[in-house]
Design an enzyme around this catalytic site. Sequence first.
Site, PDB file in Angstrom:
ATOM      1  N   GLY A   1       1.313  -7.345   4.320  1.00 16.36           N
ATOM      2  CA  GLY A   1       2.394  -6.475   3.984  1.00 16.36           C
ATOM      3  C   GLY A   1       3.051  -7.103   2.678  1.00 16.36           C
ATOM      4  N   HIS A   2       3.973  -6.328   2.371  1.00 16.10           N
ATOM      5  CA  HIS A   2       4.657  -6.842   1.060  1.00 16.10           C
ATOM      6  C   HIS A   2       5.269  -8.117   1.148  1.00 16.10           C
ATOM      7  CE1 HIS A   2       8.686  -5.586   2.761  1.00 16.10           C
ATOM      8  NE2 HIS A   2       7.965  -4.563   3.153  1.00 16.10           N
ATOM      9  N   ASP A   3       5.573  -8.747  -0.078  1.00 13.73           N
ATOM     10  CA  ASP A   3       6.052 -10.217  -0.140  1.00 13.73           C
ATOM     11  C   ASP A   3       5.872 -11.028   0.935  1.00 13.73           C
ATOM     12  OD1 ASP A   3       8.429  -9.086  -1.988  1.00 13.73           O
ATOM     13  OD2 ASP A   3       8.402  -7.431  -0.604  1.00 13.73           O
ATOM     14  N   ALA A   4       4.519 -10.986   1.635  1.00  7.46           N
ATOM     15  CA  ALA A   4       4.232 -12.114   2.433  1.00  7.46           C
ATOM     16  C   ALA A   4       3.721 -13.235   1.485  1.00  7.46           C
ATOM     17  CB  ALA A   4       3.140 -11.441   3.333  1.00  7.46           C
TER      18      ALA A   4
ATOM     19  N   PHE B   1       7.206  -9.726   4.417  1.00  6.20           N
ATOM     20  CA  PHE B   1       7.933 -10.913   4.419  1.00  6.20           C
ATOM     21  C   PHE B   1       7.774 -12.141   5.304  1.00  6.20           C
ATOM     22  CE2 PHE B   1      10.755  -7.739   2.564  1.00  6.20           C
ATOM     23  CZ  PHE B   1      11.327  -8.393   1.329  1.00  6.20           C
TER      24      PHE B   1
END
Length: 211
Positions: free
Chosen positions: A135-138, A155
């Site tokens: 997922g985004h920003d991981a 995240f």
Amino acid sequence: MKKIIIIGTGGLAREFCSYFSGYDEVISIVGFSSTNLDEHRVFSLPGRLFEGDITPEIVETNDVVIAIGNPSVKKRISERLKPLGFCFPSFIHPSSVVSDRATLGEGVIISPNCTVSPNVQLKDFCYLNFGIGIGHDAILGSFSQVNPGVQLGGFSVVGDGSLIGSGSTVLQGVKIGSGVTIASGSVVFSRVADGATMMGNPAKRMRAFEK
């Protein structure tokens, strides 16, 4: 085209060979370096088997893929090879979708059918096996190993040298420490301390399995 030498002849090395050897315009596998003298022959792997210590001159290329699943062993090998002049290119399988806003370090491998979302950071020597969603920003730390079917929420953070077992799920925003092992099929809901072994749904610490 890159000429590469693969370190290891075990399962991960054979998977990499299977995933990427069909793309002749991208790589040419020169051979394998391994202490196991049987697997190269038994599994009919391409190229030569280099049994002893290697140098770029011996293998006739500077480019190396370390296909070893154990993060600590992978780190030791990279630290031994880098001063010899070897380089560690990153490879993304054509079937995977990687955002142009993701950042990749050196030696990152992204296997088939993975999805890497925007602003993801894959640090040096991350290895994503097949069918993984991030997922985004991981953020995935250096030398992290992520096995098939894992889903990491947005995240989330995975520390250096951690191993995430097949089919596991890490929920959004969860922070996993360094040197962590997440057993296959686990669901991680909360922060994980450095060096912990986690198992189950919800994942619980299993100190009996820790060194």
